[in-house]
Design a protein around this motif. Sequence first.
Motif, PDB file in Angstrom:
ATOM      1  N   LYS A  72       0.613  -1.173  -0.090  1.00  0.00           N
ATOM      2  CA  LYS A  72       0.328  -0.278   0.178  1.00  0.00           C
ATOM      3  C   LYS A  72       0.877   1.376   0.062  1.00  0.00           C
ATOM      4  N   ASN A  73       2.232   1.085   0.396  1.00  0.00           N
ATOM      5  CA  ASN A  73       3.172   2.523   0.728  1.00  0.00           C
ATOM      6  C   ASN A  73       4.532   2.569  -0.300  1.00  0.00           C
ATOM      7  N   SER A  74       4.662   1.261  -1.012  1.00  0.00           N
ATOM      8  CA  SER A  74       5.646   1.378  -1.825  1.00  0.00           C
ATOM      9  C   SER A  74       5.764   0.121  -2.790  1.00  0.00           C
ATOM     10  N   ASN A  75       6.038   0.661  -3.810  1.00  0.00           N
ATOM     11  CA  ASN A  75       6.691  -0.334  -4.949  1.00  0.00           C
ATOM     12  C   ASN A  75       7.420  -1.529  -4.805  1.00  0.00           C
ATOM     13  N   VAL A  76       8.339  -1.157  -3.412  1.00  0.00           N
ATOM     14  CA  VAL A  76       9.918  -1.984  -3.445  1.00  0.00           C
ATOM     15  C   VAL A  76       9.348  -3.597  -3.489  1.00  0.00           C
ATOM     16  N   PRO A  77      10.386  -4.365  -4.620  1.00  0.00           N
ATOM     17  CA  PRO A  77      10.115  -5.522  -4.511  1.00  0.00           C
ATOM     18  C   PRO A  77      10.154  -6.400  -3.045  1.00  0.00           C
ATOM     19  N   ILE A  78       9.308  -7.404  -3.226  1.00  0.00           N
ATOM     20  CA  ILE A  78       9.400  -8.198  -1.653  1.00  0.00           C
ATOM     21  C   ILE A  78       9.513  -9.716  -2.130  1.00  0.00           C
ATOM     22  N   VAL A  79      10.064 -10.713  -1.472  1.00  0.00           N
ATOM     23  CA  VAL A  79      10.303 -11.547  -1.118  1.00  0.00           C
ATOM     24  C   VAL A  79       9.789 -12.366  -0.099  1.00  0.00           C
ATOM     25  N   MET A  80       9.515 -13.453  -0.199  1.00  0.00           N
ATOM     26  CA  MET A  80       8.011 -14.052   0.926  1.00  0.00           C
ATOM     27  C   MET A  80       9.210 -15.017   1.514  1.00  0.00           C
ATOM     28  N   LEU A  81       9.199 -16.379   2.769  1.00  0.00           N
ATOM     29  CA  LEU A  81       9.977 -17.141   3.148  1.00  0.00           C
ATOM     30  C   LEU A  81       8.266 -17.660   4.030  1.00  0.00           C
ATOM     31  N   THR A  82       8.652 -18.857   2.922  1.00  0.00           N
ATOM     32  CA  THR A  82       7.410 -19.458   3.175  1.00  0.00           C
ATOM     33  C   THR A  82       7.687 -21.067   3.735  1.00  0.00           C
ATOM     34  N   ALA A  83       6.298 -21.393   4.060  1.00  0.00           N
ATOM     35  CA  ALA A  83       6.988 -23.453   4.278  1.00  0.00           C
ATOM     36  C   ALA A  83       6.592 -24.251   3.077  1.00  0.00           C
ATOM     37  N   SER A  84       7.453 -25.063   3.409  1.00  0.00           N
ATOM     38  CA  SER A  84       8.188 -25.748   2.188  1.00  0.00           C
ATOM     39  C   SER A  84       7.417 -26.751   1.205  1.00  0.00           C
ATOM     40  N   SER A  85       6.402 -26.656   2.180  1.00  0.00           N
ATOM     41  CA  SER A  85       4.973 -28.179   1.909  1.00  0.00           C
ATOM     42  C   SER A  85       3.734 -26.977   1.690  1.00  0.00           C
ATOM     43  N   ASP A  86       3.530 -25.759   1.603  1.00  0.00           N
ATOM     44  CA  ASP A  86       2.862 -25.339   1.532  1.00  0.00           C
ATOM     45  C   ASP A  86       2.500 -23.903   0.042  1.00  0.00           C
ATOM     46  N   GLU A  87       1.377 -24.653  -0.557  1.00  0.00           N
ATOM     47  CA  GLU A  87       1.284 -23.610  -1.301  1.00  0.00           C
ATOM     48  C   GLU A  87       0.066 -22.704  -1.561  1.00  0.00           C
ATOM     49  N   THR A  88      -0.108 -23.070  -0.709  1.00  0.00           N
ATOM     50  CA  THR A  88      -1.418 -21.467  -0.312  1.00  0.00           C
ATOM     51  C   THR A  88      -0.774 -20.673   0.077  1.00  0.00           C
ATOM     52  N   ASP A  89       0.811 -20.939   1.004  1.00  0.00           N
ATOM     53  CA  ASP A  89       1.243 -20.155   1.065  1.00  0.00           C
ATOM     54  C   ASP A  89       1.498 -18.781   0.207  1.00  0.00           C
ATOM     55  N   ILE A  91       1.174 -18.986  -3.477  1.00  0.00           N
ATOM     56  CA  ILE A  91      -0.426 -17.978  -4.015  1.00  0.00           C
ATOM     57  C   ILE A  91      -0.959 -16.889  -3.451  1.00  0.00           C
ATOM     58  N   VAL A  92      -0.875 -17.073  -1.726  1.00  0.00           N
ATOM     59  CA  VAL A  92      -1.962 -15.849  -1.542  1.00  0.00           C
ATOM     60  C   VAL A  92      -0.785 -14.532  -1.017  1.00  0.00           C
ATOM     61  N   GLY A  93       0.236 -15.072  -0.912  1.00  0.00           N
ATOM     62  CA  GLY A  93       1.651 -13.927  -1.139  1.00  0.00           C
ATOM     63  C   GLY A  93       1.450 -12.940  -2.878  1.00  0.00           C
ATOM     64  N   LEU A  94       1.563 -13.910  -3.194  1.00  0.00           N
ATOM     65  CA  LEU A  94       1.913 -13.104  -5.065  1.00  0.00           C
ATOM     66  C   LEU A  94       0.592 -12.359  -5.049  1.00  0.00           C
ATOM     67  N   GLU A  95      -0.735 -12.944  -4.820  1.00  0.00           N
ATOM     68  CA  GLU A  95      -1.983 -12.454  -4.578  1.00  0.00           C
ATOM     69  C   GLU A  95      -1.988 -10.755  -3.968  1.00  0.00           C
ATOM     70  N   LEU A  96      -0.942 -10.644  -2.976  1.00  0.00           N
ATOM     71  CA  LEU A  96      -1.078  -9.728  -2.239  1.00  0.00           C
ATOM     72  C   LEU A  96      -0.171  -8.605  -2.782  1.00  0.00           C
ATOM     73  N   GLY A  97       0.528  -8.871  -3.782  1.00  0.00           N
ATOM     74  CA  GLY A  97       1.769  -8.874  -4.474  1.00  0.00           C
ATOM     75  C   GLY A  97       3.176  -8.674  -4.717  1.00  0.00           C
ATOM     76  N   ALA A  98       3.431  -9.974  -3.446  1.00  0.00           N
ATOM     77  CA  ALA A  98       4.819 -10.002  -3.201  1.00  0.00           C
ATOM     78  C   ALA A  98       5.554 -10.761  -4.764  1.00  0.00           C
ATOM     79  N   ASP A  99       7.092 -10.721  -5.055  1.00  0.00           N
ATOM     80  CA  ASP A  99       7.570 -10.564  -6.275  1.00  0.00           C
ATOM     81  C   ASP A  99       8.709 -11.473  -6.243  1.00  0.00           C
ATOM     82  N   ASP A 100       8.299 -12.380  -5.520  1.00  0.00           N
ATOM     83  CA  ASP A 100       9.167 -13.899  -5.084  1.00  0.00           C
ATOM     84  C   ASP A 100       8.830 -14.600  -3.957  1.00  0.00           C
ATOM     85  N   TYR A 101       8.444 -15.848  -3.790  1.00  0.00           N
ATOM     86  CA  TYR A 101       8.948 -16.853  -2.029  1.00  0.00           C
ATOM     87  C   TYR A 101      10.362 -17.860  -2.670  1.00  0.00           C
ATOM     88  N   ILE A 102      11.007 -18.386  -1.204  1.00  0.00           N
ATOM     89  CA  ILE A 102      11.533 -19.325  -1.123  1.00  0.00           C
ATOM     90  C   ILE A 102      11.088 -20.249   0.014  1.00  0.00           C
TER      91      ILE A 102
END
Length: 238
Positions: A72-89, A91-102
């Motif tokens: 909401k406040n910035s276009n800075v790239p975002i990387v999410m650190l997620t649980a390895s087996s949780d595809e939902t995490d 997808i949700v992160g990308l839908e909220l505006g994250a740029d990548d996940y690991i």
Amino acid sequence: MSRKILIVDDDLKTRTLLKAYLERNQYDVRLAPDGETFLSEFERYKDELSLVILDVMLPDTDGFALCQTVRKNSNVPIVMLTASSDETDRIVGLELGADDYIAKPYNPRELLARIKAIHRRTGIDGPALGGRYYRFVGFTLDTVERNLISPEGEVIKLTGLDFQLLKMFLEHPGQILDRSQLAEETRGRDAGPLDRSLDVQVSRLRQRLEDDGKHPNLIKTVRGAGYVLSAEVTISHV
């Protein structure tokens, strides 16, 4: 350009190791152990940050809520650190505006490679090639200011991932781009047959362009092949 990264992770050992590792690779790293500290540091450094890394699980909030606030406040790239087996995490992160996940557990070298890839694609580690302005069906993408201007002259907010994906389409108008090409460009890795992340990214970009998701006229789905931008594109420096 700035190479300042803000990381939030509640594990002290992880934070300390990441900071030392990234600083050895010439990054300026700021750390936060929880959401409250992260938001304070983000407000302090948001105009200097080249990337933020958000752990999903935190003691006082979660990475998804922080992702929403950042976006909401910035276009800075975002990387999410997620649980390895949780595809939902993911997808949700990308839908909220994250740029990548690991996925956890991860090798710091893999995270570094993702960071470098994002910085290359966003021009932080060097100037973007080609012309500055891409014009198509009334829209203008400014690759220096990283703004998308609507036909009505309004600025449309793009995340780093939106920008990378749109620029990829604009560089190849009328060409079918398969999932592997698009995933490699936007996330630095191939997309598996069951990976919905790319579809989420394309859907989000269509929303930015007001392209009907059910019957798109601009970014069309080519069944069994990929996606194609159906528009004439002109590129210029002015």
